[in-house]
Design a protein around this motif. Structure first.
Motif, short mmCIF file in Angstrom:
data_model
loop_
_atom_site.label_atom_id
_atom_site.label_comp_id
_atom_site.label_asym_id
_atom_site.label_seq_id
_atom_site.Cartn_x
_atom_site.Cartn_y
_atom_site.Cartn_z
N ALA A 157 14.77 31.57 26.58
CA ALA A 157 14.75 31.60 28.01
C ALA A 157 16.01 31.08 28.58
O ALA A 157 16.60 31.43 29.73
N ALA A 158 16.55 30.15 27.85
CA ALA A 158 17.91 29.36 28.48
C ALA A 158 18.94 30.65 28.06
O ALA A 158 19.86 30.69 28.84
N PHE A 159 18.85 31.21 26.91
CA PHE A 159 19.91 32.01 26.52
C PHE A 159 19.84 33.25 27.48
O PHE A 159 21.12 33.84 28.14
N LEU A 160 18.72 33.75 27.74
CA LEU A 160 18.74 34.93 28.95
C LEU A 160 19.07 34.46 30.43
O LEU A 160 20.02 35.25 31.06
N THR A 161 19.10 33.14 30.66
CA THR A 161 19.42 32.90 31.98
C THR A 161 20.85 32.73 31.92
O THR A 161 21.57 33.08 33.02
N VAL A 162 21.58 32.26 30.87
CA VAL A 162 23.09 32.11 30.87
C VAL A 162 23.48 33.48 30.73
O VAL A 162 24.74 33.76 31.40
N TYR A 163 22.92 34.47 29.98
CA TYR A 163 23.18 35.76 29.83
C TYR A 163 23.42 36.37 31.19
O TYR A 163 24.37 37.24 31.70
N LEU A 164 22.32 36.42 31.86
CA LEU A 164 22.17 37.12 33.13
C LEU A 164 23.29 36.35 34.36
O LEU A 164 23.62 37.15 35.15
N GLY A 165 23.37 34.93 33.96
CA GLY A 165 24.25 34.37 34.92
C GLY A 165 25.79 34.85 34.90
O GLY A 165 26.49 35.21 35.88
N VAL A 166 26.01 35.36 33.33
CA VAL A 166 27.42 35.92 33.38
C VAL A 166 27.63 37.36 33.86
O VAL A 166 28.43 37.55 34.43
N VAL A 167 26.33 37.92 33.67
CA VAL A 167 26.49 39.49 33.96
C VAL A 167 26.22 39.56 35.53
O VAL A 167 26.87 40.33 36.35
N LEU A 168 25.36 38.68 36.21
CA LEU A 168 24.95 38.95 37.48
C LEU A 168 25.68 37.90 38.60
O LEU A 168 25.28 37.86 39.75
N GLY A 169 26.43 36.90 37.86
CA GLY A 169 26.93 35.73 38.77
C GLY A 169 27.96 36.36 39.80
O GLY A 169 28.65 37.33 39.77
N PRO A 170 28.18 35.56 40.91
CA PRO A 170 29.03 35.91 41.89
C PRO A 170 30.21 36.04 41.30
O PRO A 170 30.92 35.21 40.49
N ARG A 171 31.22 36.78 42.27
CA ARG A 171 32.60 37.20 41.83
C ARG A 171 33.59 36.41 42.88
O ARG A 171 33.30 36.72 44.18
N ASP A 172 34.43 35.64 42.46
CA ASP A 172 35.53 35.37 43.40
C ASP A 172 36.49 36.55 43.53
O ASP A 172 36.48 37.55 42.83
N HIS A 173 37.37 36.26 44.64
CA HIS A 173 38.54 37.65 44.91
C HIS A 173 39.66 37.01 44.51
O HIS A 173 40.59 37.35 44.84
N ASP A 174 39.62 36.29 43.55
CA ASP A 174 41.18 35.92 42.97
C ASP A 174 41.24 36.41 41.52
O ASP A 174 40.28 37.25 41.33
N ASP A 175 41.84 35.71 40.58
CA ASP A 175 42.07 36.39 39.48
C ASP A 175 41.01 35.94 38.27
O ASP A 175 40.89 36.61 37.19
N HIS A 176 40.22 34.99 38.57
CA HIS A 176 39.01 34.53 37.69
C HIS A 176 37.60 34.39 38.45
O HIS A 176 37.56 33.77 39.40
N PRO A 177 36.95 35.38 38.02
CA PRO A 177 35.33 35.10 38.43
C PRO A 177 34.83 33.76 38.42
O PRO A 177 35.23 33.11 37.23
N ARG A 178 34.20 33.50 39.48
CA ARG A 178 33.69 32.11 39.24
C ARG A 178 32.65 31.92 38.05
O ARG A 178 31.73 32.64 37.77
N TRP A 179 32.75 30.78 37.59
CA TRP A 179 32.10 30.45 36.15
C TRP A 179 31.96 31.40 34.85
O TRP A 179 31.02 31.28 33.98
N MET A 180 32.66 32.33 35.02
CA MET A 180 32.69 33.76 34.02
C MET A 180 32.99 32.93 32.70
O MET A 180 32.10 33.14 31.68
N PHE A 181 33.91 32.31 32.44
CA PHE A 181 34.27 31.83 31.02
C PHE A 181 33.56 30.70 30.54
O PHE A 181 33.09 30.65 29.46
#
Length: 389
Positions: free
Chosen positions: A58-82
């Motif tokens: 469940a923890a892995f799936l939560t982090v994975y979906l956070g990467v895929v579905l997480g909010p995007r900033d409008h600058d050069d780096h999406p928020r929390w992506m990396f």
């Protein structure tokens, strides 16, 4: 928005709709959860071990979906992506070794999809190769069934290349849409410039003629001459004609003819007390050059009426195998000269036709010369310019 964020939004502009598209695109890979879940469902693992494994999954799936579905900033780096991607990678490395089960070797498949969709091509390829090697090494360490790691390696490589292709297609679509938008913007800008240039040429000529005839009508009226009424009628006619031409220019349907412009120039110059002499040589002009030289006659006539103080103007036109040449000269006072918007726009038109525009102001008056090569030479020059670009 960065390239990475644009890829994961799948070209959507609405946040919820964009996340739904991403979830649907990534949900096909969730089938690989069957392998670690089946160990708990069929009773192979039970008790506290089953709880720990489901919590880890469940923890892995939560982090994975956070990467895929997480909010995007409008600058050069999406928020929390990396940071989230780093946590998901660590889980993919640790969990198979921690639980020592072949079913957990499927976690790198999820990571490969994110690498392929989110990282630049070179880094994505490195990530895919690293995950493939990780599956082989972990399979050897935990003693997975013979051949199972190699099947997963094939899936890692296949899915990685597939999703890289999907990502590249999405990027090209975004770039194409941006290029179409830029082309539309440039076309609109060019059309506005064309209309502004046309209106300047039209109104400059017509208003100059109206001013001249108005002054003449005033003087004639003061003298009680019956010609004053005729001049006022001419002013009305010129104003109506100018209004019609402005409407046509805005609508984009206006077409000038050189013969008509020469007639108009003769009338305007006569009102200003300038004698006009016209000489033509060669064959009739093609349609495109006829319209171009009509503009030149209009602009030159306007300058003579406004600025030169001349008493005589000459128009010399020739067209043959060597191209077309239009020369307009007057015997005005000359002196310091700076080209205005009209001549600047005329120069742009002549150069767009592959020709050259020369202007000269001196003691003997002002001279304008427009020279356009024959069609074959213009085509060759355009091809050479394209190749040079």
């Amino acid at each position: 928005m960065s390239r990475l964020a644009r890829v994961f939004t799948f070209g959507g502009t609405d946040g919820s709709a964009s996340r739904l598209r991403r979830l649907l695109g990534m949900s096909l890979g969730l089938i690989y959860l069957f392998y670690p879940v089946s160990e708990v469902v069929d009773g192979t693992v039970s008790g506290a071990q089953a709880v720990w494994r489901m919590a880890a999954l469940a923890a892995f799936l939560t982090v994975y979906l956070g990467v895929v579905l997480g909010p995007r900033d409008h600058d050069d780096h999406p928020r929390w992506m990396f940071p989230l991607l780093g946590v998901a990678t660590a889980m993919g490395v640790i969990f198979p070794l921690l639980f020592r089960s072949g079913g957990w070797l499927t976690l790198p498949v999820f990571l490969v999809i994110v690498y392929a969709m989110g990282l630049p091509p070179r880094r994505a390829l490195i990530g895919i190769a690293a995950m493939a090697a990780l599956v082989v090494v972990q399979g050897e360490i935990i003693g997975a069934d013979d051949g199972a790691p190699w099947v997963l390696v094939l899936q890692v490589v296949t899915l990685g290349v597939l999703f890289m292709s999907v990502r590249n297609t999405r990027v090209l679509i975004v770039q194409l849409r941006q290029a179409q938008g830029e082309a539309a913007r440039l076309a609109a800008t060019e059309e506005r410039l064309r209309i502004a240039r046309d209106l300047h040429d039209l109104l400059g000529h017509s208003l100059s003629l109206i001013v001249l005839k108005s002054e003449l009508a005033r003087r004639l009226g003061e003298q009680g001459s019956p010609r004053a009424a005729a001049e006022v009628a001419d002013i009305e006619s010129v104003a109506r004609q100018a209004l019609a031409q402005v409407r046509e220019a805005v609508s984009g349907y206006r077409r000038r003819r050189l013969s008509e412009e020469i007639d108009g120039a003769r009338s305007a110059l006569a009102a200003a007390g300038v004698a006009l002499a016209v000489r033509t040589r060669g064959t009739p002009l093609p349609e495109d050059l006829d319209g171009l030289f009509a503009w030149a006659v209009r602009e030159a006539t306007t300058n003579v009426v406004r600025h030169s103080g001349a008493t005589r103007c000459e128009i010399d036109l020739s067209y043959g195998e060597e191209g077309a040449v239009l020369e307009i000269a007057d015997n005005g006072g000359g002196g310091p000269y700076e080209p205005g918007n009209g001549l600047t726009g005329l120069g742009e038109r002549v150069r767009a036709a592959g020709g050259e525009l020369e202007t000269e102001a001196g003691k003997r008056g002002f001279r304008l010369r427009a020279e356009v090569p024959p069609p074959s030479d213009r085509t060759a020059e355009m091809i050479a310019d394209r190749l040079a670009e």
